[in-house]
Design a protein around this motif. Structure first.
Motif, PDB file in Angstrom:
ATOM      1  N   LEU A 285       5.152  60.463  64.326  1.00 35.34           N
ATOM      2  CA  LEU A 285       5.331  59.248  63.774  1.00 35.34           C
ATOM      3  C   LEU A 285       5.205  58.088  64.467  1.00 35.34           C
ATOM      4  CD1 LEU A 285       8.900  60.341  62.246  1.00 35.34           C
ATOM      5  CD2 LEU A 285       6.776  59.958  60.956  1.00 35.34           C
ATOM      6  N   PRO A 286       5.245  58.187  66.045  1.00 33.93           N
ATOM      7  CA  PRO A 286       4.954  57.104  66.727  1.00 33.93           C
ATOM      8  C   PRO A 286       3.609  56.978  66.633  1.00 33.93           C
ATOM      9  CG  PRO A 286       6.428  58.533  68.135  1.00 33.93           C
ATOM     10  CD  PRO A 286       6.230  59.310  66.849  1.00 33.93           C
ATOM     11  N   ALA A 287       2.743  57.998  66.438  1.00 34.81           N
ATOM     12  CA  ALA A 287       1.296  57.877  66.375  1.00 34.81           C
ATOM     13  C   ALA A 287       0.864  57.271  65.012  1.00 34.81           C
ATOM     14  CB  ALA A 287       0.471  59.250  66.418  1.00 34.81           C
ATOM     15  N   LEU A 288       1.568  57.548  64.090  1.00 31.52           N
ATOM     16  CA  LEU A 288       1.435  57.219  62.764  1.00 31.52           C
ATOM     17  C   LEU A 288       1.792  55.601  62.545  1.00 31.52           C
ATOM     18  CD1 LEU A 288       0.594  57.973  59.864  1.00 31.52           C
ATOM     19  CD2 LEU A 288       2.965  58.278  59.373  1.00 31.52           C
ATOM     20  N   ARG A 289       2.673  55.115  63.400  1.00 32.42           N
ATOM     21  CA  ARG A 289       3.258  53.658  63.230  1.00 32.42           C
ATOM     22  C   ARG A 289       2.004  52.895  64.273  1.00 32.42           C
ATOM     23  NH1 ARG A 289       8.373  55.469  63.907  1.00 32.42           N
ATOM     24  NH2 ARG A 289       8.368  55.873  66.351  1.00 32.42           N
ATOM     25  N   LYS A 290       1.183  53.448  65.007  1.00 29.77           N
ATOM     26  CA  LYS A 290       0.033  52.895  65.671  1.00 29.77           C
ATOM     27  C   LYS A 290      -1.189  52.706  64.774  1.00 29.77           C
ATOM     28  CE  LYS A 290       1.670  53.619  70.459  1.00 29.77           C
ATOM     29  NZ  LYS A 290       1.257  54.305  71.642  1.00 29.77           N
ATOM     30  N   ASN A 291      -1.331  53.962  64.025  1.00 26.72           N
ATOM     31  CA  ASN A 291      -2.401  54.234  63.310  1.00 26.72           C
ATOM     32  C   ASN A 291      -2.220  54.829  61.790  1.00 26.72           C
ATOM     33  OD1 ASN A 291      -4.989  54.785  62.190  1.00 26.72           O
ATOM     34  ND2 ASN A 291      -5.558  56.338  63.657  1.00 26.72           N
TER      35      ASN A 291
ATOM     36  N   ILE B 167      -4.480  61.336  57.717  1.00 25.55           N
ATOM     37  CA  ILE B 167      -5.698  61.610  57.024  1.00 25.55           C
ATOM     38  C   ILE B 167      -6.779  62.066  58.178  1.00 25.55           C
ATOM     39  CG2 ILE B 167      -7.660  60.548  55.986  1.00 25.55           C
ATOM     40  CD1 ILE B 167      -5.923  58.745  54.681  1.00 25.55           C
ATOM     41  N   ASN B 168      -6.839  61.489  59.184  1.00 25.52           N
ATOM     42  CA  ASN B 168      -7.485  61.936  60.474  1.00 25.52           C
ATOM     43  C   ASN B 168      -7.619  63.090  60.983  1.00 25.52           C
ATOM     44  OD1 ASN B 168      -8.779  59.288  60.258  1.00 25.52           O
ATOM     45  ND2 ASN B 168      -7.930  58.323  61.984  1.00 25.52           N
ATOM     46  N   HIS B 169      -6.294  63.673  60.895  1.00 21.99           N
ATOM     47  CA  HIS B 169      -5.763  65.063  61.487  1.00 21.99           C
ATOM     48  C   HIS B 169      -5.630  65.959  60.315  1.00 21.99           C
ATOM     49  CE1 HIS B 169      -5.171  62.608  64.965  1.00 21.99           C
ATOM     50  NE2 HIS B 169      -5.509  63.683  65.436  1.00 21.99           N
ATOM     51  N   GLN B 170      -6.145  65.680  59.175  1.00 24.15           N
ATOM     52  CA  GLN B 170      -5.839  66.809  57.753  1.00 24.15           C
ATOM     53  C   GLN B 170      -4.429  67.009  57.599  1.00 24.15           C
ATOM     54  OE1 GLN B 170      -8.796  69.932  58.730  1.00 24.15           O
ATOM     55  NE2 GLN B 170     -10.431  68.875  57.797  1.00 24.15           N
ATOM     56  N   MET B 171      -3.517  66.110  57.833  1.00 24.10           N
ATOM     57  CA  MET B 171      -2.283  66.115  57.695  1.00 24.10           C
ATOM     58  C   MET B 171      -1.738  65.659  56.406  1.00 24.10           C
ATOM     59  SD  MET B 171      -0.493  65.959  61.512  1.00 24.10           S
ATOM     60  CE  MET B 171      -0.773  67.032  62.673  1.00 24.10           C
ATOM     61  N   GLU B 172      -0.602  66.154  55.760  1.00 31.10           N
ATOM     62  CA  GLU B 172       0.052  65.330  54.661  1.00 31.10           C
ATOM     63  C   GLU B 172       1.555  65.571  54.585  1.00 31.10           C
ATOM     64  OE1 GLU B 172      -1.836  67.827  51.457  1.00 31.10           O
ATOM     65  OE2 GLU B 172      -0.710  69.497  51.780  1.00 31.10           O
TER      66      GLU B 172
ATOM     67  N   ILE C 260       6.022  67.008  57.285  1.00 31.50           N
ATOM     68  CA  ILE C 260       4.563  66.840  57.505  1.00 31.50           C
ATOM     69  C   ILE C 260       3.892  68.324  57.566  1.00 31.50           C
ATOM     70  CG2 ILE C 260       2.793  65.918  59.022  1.00 31.50           C
ATOM     71  CD1 ILE C 260       4.736  63.551  59.505  1.00 31.50           C
ATOM     72  N   ARG C 261       2.803  68.591  56.835  1.00 30.83           N
ATOM     73  CA  ARG C 261       2.158  69.642  57.441  1.00 30.83           C
ATOM     74  C   ARG C 261       0.490  69.290  57.519  1.00 30.83           C
ATOM     75  NH1 ARG C 261       2.307  73.089  51.527  1.00 30.83           N
ATOM     76  NH2 ARG C 261       0.765  71.782  50.445  1.00 30.83           N
ATOM     77  N   GLN C 262      -0.024  70.374  58.242  1.00 39.12           N
ATOM     78  CA  GLN C 262      -1.425  70.152  58.431  1.00 39.12           C
ATOM     79  C   GLN C 262      -2.142  71.172  57.534  1.00 39.12           C
ATOM     80  OE1 GLN C 262      -2.861  70.972  62.319  1.00 39.12           O
ATOM     81  NE2 GLN C 262      -4.339  69.527  62.429  1.00 39.12           N
ATOM     82  N   LYS C 263      -3.122  70.659  56.909  1.00 38.15           N
ATOM     83  CA  LYS C 263      -3.723  71.644  55.845  1.00 38.15           C
ATOM     84  C   LYS C 263      -4.711  72.732  56.481  1.00 38.15           C
ATOM     85  CE  LYS C 263      -4.688  67.766  52.929  1.00 38.15           C
ATOM     86  NZ  LYS C 263      -5.626  66.756  52.212  1.00 38.15           N
ATOM     87  N   PRO C 264      -4.899  73.803  55.868  1.00 40.41           N
ATOM     88  CA  PRO C 264      -5.514  74.848  56.389  1.00 40.41           C
ATOM     89  C   PRO C 264      -7.197  74.503  56.648  1.00 40.41           C
ATOM     90  CG  PRO C 264      -4.474  75.633  54.358  1.00 40.41           C
ATOM     91  CD  PRO C 264      -4.268  74.135  54.496  1.00 40.41           C
ATOM     92  N   GLY C 265      -7.726  75.333  57.608  1.00 38.66           N
ATOM     93  CA  GLY C 265      -8.881  75.000  58.189  1.00 38.66           C
ATOM     94  C   GLY C 265      -9.340  75.106  59.727  1.00 38.66           C
ATOM     95  N   PRO C 266     -10.586  74.967  59.839  1.00 39.81           N
ATOM     96  CA  PRO C 266     -10.901  75.258  61.442  1.00 39.81           C
ATOM     97  C   PRO C 266     -10.132  74.359  62.518  1.00 39.81           C
ATOM     98  CG  PRO C 266     -12.658  74.481  60.363  1.00 39.81           C
ATOM     99  CD  PRO C 266     -11.788  74.843  59.044  1.00 39.81           C
ATOM    100  N   LYS C 267      -9.795  73.185  61.881  1.00 40.40           N
ATOM    101  CA  LYS C 267      -9.136  72.247  62.685  1.00 40.40           C
ATOM    102  C   LYS C 267      -7.603  72.346  62.806  1.00 40.40           C
ATOM    103  CE  LYS C 267     -12.721  68.463  62.351  1.00 40.40           C
ATOM    104  NZ  LYS C 267     -13.311  67.171  61.945  1.00 40.40           N
ATOM    105  N   ASN C 268      -6.973  73.064  61.940  1.00 43.06           N
ATOM    106  CA  ASN C 268      -5.635  73.382  61.881  1.00 43.06           C
ATOM    107  C   ASN C 268      -5.185  73.966  63.451  1.00 43.06           C
ATOM    108  OD1 ASN C 268      -3.231  75.179  61.611  1.00 43.06           O
ATOM    109  ND2 ASN C 268      -3.184  74.096  59.776  1.00 43.06           N
TER     110      ASN C 268
END
Length: 528
Positions: A381-387, A392-397, A403-411
């Protein structure tokens, strides 16, 4: 007529004679039986005592009150008969227990034995005649011995130290019955897990080294950055002497040249002390060699104590997984054989990985990472307030308010995770940050355990499942969709904390106390 009368007189005399003889025999036999019964009765009285003497004993020796419940239960079971004496005198088992009390240091204990001087005096003076104080002292000291040597600190204290592996409560009354029959059983390595006795053997070697003066600190020459094979330096002699004491090198040539024999010894030493295997000697390696013999002994002792907290049957399963936090190592056992060893990353000192046991029940391919609230509040949340594009950049939703991070190699969980449901929300998982396994110290996570060989672990777990070939596992890991597998056979997972461990080759391994727990435990042992 007279002859007939004479005949009957003879018959009467014969009957009277027979009757008198039988009467005398019976009387004699009764007298013998009465004497035997009297003797048995006296012997039974001699080997029994008044139950009120137990209360009298604890009034006189209150420091032993801890063992009153066990002692009373034992004597009730035995109708308040002497346990440590028979009609011949004091039993051999009594001397065995007395000798164990005099040598508690052999089991890594520096505990003070209450009223030891009183027992010493009584033990020396006592004769074959039963002595009630010696009897009750021995019973209390038997429970003292089993409490300190076999059971260890109580579960409340071990929990306070962050230890939640299952502990098995045992009664040592039946064990005493066995010892009274065969006192030699006390020296058989059967009451605790095998690692305890391996550490105990090494402890005796290290105590001997200490008695002979230990080892002297090695000074790394100023300006010298490293030592490599072929180099020549006076410090090489000191390193040889140091490694000779701990058995890493077989003989001391006293050469100042860093030769092949020393290189092999250095590799062995590094492996035992959690360093990467190479021939380069750096100041940090010398610093580790300079850890005093007394500190090494303390480390062995606290890990012997941890062994007391483990149920003996914990490793009897056909397959199980062990993770030792300080060694950053996972070991998978099947049928008493190691089928996989893998480096791991564990929790930081602020996010400690918990010591506990669980049952691996699920494998999840291509997992979502459901971000814990603590990480969401403190980091995301602190990072989200700054950016505003952070998610989106971290494949999260956002998902159901979380908050969860989507499946994939960057998970953050990589391509696979292994679940053993627990209240601590700890599990094993892959990671995209493979470079962390190149570090010697690997305490980087938020508490979960990242494994270097996740695919190999999955293949071994699913080896006997015809639905899961290595190719299907690889496809599921890279399929882009979360897929859960319920294991047909659950696998015990034990997460432990050992800063010293004797391996299968009999070598003692030492690891950094990354959560600073050894000193606290050592202090508790001294208090007890």
């Amino acid at each position: 007529m007279k002859n007939r009368q004479f005949f009957w007189v003879l018959i009467l005399v014969f009957v009277i004679a027979v009757s008198l003889t039988s009467w005398h025999c019976a009387k004699k036999e009764n007298n013998i039986l009465n004497k035997e019964n009297s003797k048995y009765s006296n012997e039974k009285v001699l080997l029994s005592f008044d139950s009120t003497l137990v209360e009298t004993f604890y009034a006189k020796y209150p420091k032993l009150f801890t063992y009153k419940k066990q002692t009373t239960s034992l004597y009730k079971k035995n109708q308040y008969s002497f346990i440590w004496y028979d009609k011949k005198g004091r039993k051999e088992t009594a001397d065995v227990i007395y000798n164990k009390l005099n040598n508690l240091f052999e089991d890594g204990l520096e505990t003070k034995v209450p009223y030891k001087s009183e027992l010493d005096a009584m033990f020396q003076k006592t004769t074959s005649k039963p002595n009630i104080d010696v009897e009750l002292f021995l019973t209390n000291y038997y429970f003292f011995y089993t409490n300190k040597v076999l059971q260890g600190l109580d579960e409340t204290k071990s929990n306070d130290l962050g230890w939640y592996l299952p502990r098995k409560k045992q009664s040592y009354v039946d064990y005493l019955d066995s010892l009274l029959v065969d006192p030699k059983l006390i020296n058989k390595n059967e009451q605790l897990i095998g690692q305890y006795y391996k550490l105990k053997a090494v402890l005796h070697k290290y105590i001997a080294i200490e008695k002979n003066g230990g080892w002297k600190p090695i000074k790394f020459p100023e300006g010298l950055k490293e030592l490599k094979p072929g180099d020549s330096s006076s410090i090489v002699e000191d390193i040889r002497s140091r490694l000779l004491l701990t058995g890493d090198i077989g003989a001391n040539s006293k050469s100042k040249v860093y030769d092949e024999s020393l290189a092999k010894a250095v590799l062995k030493y590094k492996k035992r002390n959690g360093f990467f295997s190479d021939n380069i000697i750096l100041p940090k390696h010398i610093q580790e060699m300079n850890v005093s013999i007394s500190d090494r002994i303390k480390t062995i002792i606290v890990n012997m104590e941890r062994c007391r907290w483990i149920a003996k049957d914990i490793i009897k399963d056909k397959e199980f997984i062990v993770i030792n936090i300080p060694s950053y190592r996972l070991t998978y056992f099947k049928e008493d054989k190691v089928v996989l060893s893998s480096d791991v990353v564990v929790g930081t000192s602020l996010n400690k990985t918990v010591v506990f046991s669980g049952m691996m029940s699920y494998i999840v391919f291509c997992p979502y990472w459901n971000v814990p609230n603590s990480i969401k509040e403190k980091e995301i949340l602190p990072a989200l307030r700054k950016n505003k594009n952070y998610l989106i950049n971290h494949q999260m939703e956002w998902h159901n308010g979380n908050i969860r991070q989507k499946p994939g190699p960057k998970n953050s969980l990589g391509l696979i995770k292994f679940l053993f449901p627990n209240n601590n929300n700890i599990y094993l998982h892959d990671t995209p940050s493979k470079s962390l396994f190149n570090e010697e110290k690997r305490a980087f996570s938020h508490g979960c355990i990242r494994i270097a060989k996740p695919k190999e672990l999955a293949e071994l777990i699913l080896k006997n499942d015809p639905n899961w070939s290595p190719e299907k596992i690889d496809a599921a890991m890279n399929g882009g969709k979360e897929k859960w597998i319920t294991l047909k056979n659950k696998i015990p997972v034990h997460i432990g904390y050992f800063t010293s461990w004797v391996d299968e080759e009999g070598n003692i391994n030492f690891y950094k106390d990354i959560y600073n727990r050894d000193n606290t435990l050592a202090s508790l042992l001294l208090e007890n």
